[in-house]
Design a protein around this motif. Structure first.
Motif, PDB file in Angstrom:
ATOM      1  N   ARG A 185       0.828  -1.160   0.148  1.00  0.00           N
ATOM      2  CA  ARG A 185       0.119   0.011   0.174  1.00  0.00           C
ATOM      3  C   ARG A 185       0.906   1.348   0.263  1.00  0.00           C
ATOM      4  NH1 ARG A 185      -5.236  -0.814   1.816  1.00  0.00           N
ATOM      5  NH2 ARG A 185      -5.297   1.238   2.828  1.00  0.00           N
ATOM      6  N   ARG A 227      -9.092   3.288   2.092  1.00  0.00           N
ATOM      7  CA  ARG A 227      -8.044   4.064   2.593  1.00  0.00           C
ATOM      8  C   ARG A 227      -8.192   4.203   4.116  1.00  0.00           C
ATOM      9  NH1 ARG A 227      -7.674   8.513  -2.456  1.00  0.00           N
ATOM     10  NH2 ARG A 227      -7.458   7.041  -4.300  1.00  0.00           N
ATOM     11  N   GLU A 269      -2.964   5.642  -0.221  1.00  0.00           N
ATOM     12  CA  GLU A 269      -4.107   4.545   0.338  1.00  0.00           C
ATOM     13  C   GLU A 269      -3.900   4.656   1.987  1.00  0.00           C
ATOM     14  OE1 GLU A 269      -1.997   1.621  -2.117  1.00  0.00           O
ATOM     15  OE2 GLU A 269      -3.920   0.705  -2.297  1.00  0.00           O
TER      16      GLU A 269
END
Ligand code: X90
Length: 291
Positions: free
Chosen positions: A4, A110, A78
């Motif tokens: 991420r 997120r 994210e």
């Protein structure tokens, strides 16, 4: 699922995040007079602003980033670790919390962690650097959040001011307290308190004594050669003097100096100095270990 993307986001009170190479962003505060609005982003000419303000006697104030400004700084990351100026002196933290809600609602999955820095300027930079080190070590989001909260307990912020006019005019310190700083040759030394408030500690006659006082306070808080980050408002001489004094006592201590950006220049005013440092003792233990 791949890695991420994680982003460190501060507001402009932190100054420039030198040395941060992972994705990062900054939401601007604003400095406002009846004639102009200065946006505290990388295009701001800080010296021009400080000179303008010196020749201006009308009302001036500041404004924290809007939730929209924060959203822009979050971008498309994210995961976001967001570290605004202390919520005791600004609405920036609350604005970031609103942005967080929107961000997480509009983009399921997120995550934003908003950490109240309880401080500003160079101490926030230390927190951001710490997050970066943890990211590079591969810590996951929850571990990053926990780690920076722990670290914040060991860092501190002292400051030296020649004038507290703008702080007093904007209700950030009591006008009586601000008076002392206005006296010729007097430097006020203070700190970000444990609760994130501006706390005055000493009135010093002259800069040398004020810098000595800051170093003494740092030692009381367990400073023993760790990182120091100094921001100054057109007072590089004082910053260099403090750096030299620190390195006399702690050989090769990592001390970095940078100029204040707009927000801290407005409040610290010409001559002002902010010192973020790594102590050892959480602040609530400082009296227990002082003597
Ligand atoms: O929301 C806003 O308009 C911003 C208000 C910020 C007010 C205070 C900024 C102080 C900057 C002065 C010395 C450091 C004090 C730190 C205490 C936590 C610099």
């Amino acid at each position: 699922m791949g890695l991420r993307t994680i982003k460190i986001v501060v507001d402009s009170s932190a100054g420039v995040l030198k040395g941060i190479t992972v994705p990062h962003g900054s939401a601007p505060l604003k400095i406002i007079t009846s004639q102009r609005e200065y946006v505290d982003d990388e295009t701001l000419d800080v010296e021009e602003m400080v000179n303008d303000l010196a020749g201006y006697s009308g009302k001036s104030s500041t404004a924290c980033p809007s939730p929209g400004d924060w959203l822009e700084a979050f971008g498309e990351a994210e995961d976001v670790i967001c570290i605004p100026i202390t919520s005791m002196l600004s609405g920036s933290y609350y604005s970031a919390c609103i942005a967080r809600r929107t961000y997480e609602e509009e983009h399921p999955g997120r995550r934003v962690h908003v950490l109240d820095s309880l401080s500003t300027g160079p101490e926030v930079r230390l927190l951001a650097e710490h997050v970066q080190e943890d990211i590079l070590e591969g810590l996951d989001f929850d571990a990053l959040c926990a780690s920076v909260s722990q670290y914040r307990r060991t860092t501190g912020l002292f400051f030296m001011l020649e004038s507290m006019k703008n702080l007093a005019n904007n209700g950030r310190v009591h006008p009586l307290a601000a008076k002392a700083a206005g006296l010729l040759g007097i430097r006020v030394v203070g700190q970000a308190s444990e609760g994130g408030e501006l706390e005055l500690l000493d009135k010093c006659r002259g800069e040398r004594k004020a810098l000595a006082s800051i170093l003494e306070h740092m030692k009381q808080r367990g400073y023993s050669g760790g990182k120091v980050r100094i921001s100054h408002c057109f007072n590089e001489t004082a910053a260099l003097t403090l750096k030299a004094r620190i390195q006399e006592d702690f050989f090769k201590a990592p001390v970095e100096i940078s100029p204040c950006r707009g927000l801290c220049s407005f409040y610290a005013e010409r001559g002002g100095l902010l010192v973020g440092f790594e102590g050892r003792n959480p602040q609530n233990l400082r009296n227990a270990t002082a003597g």
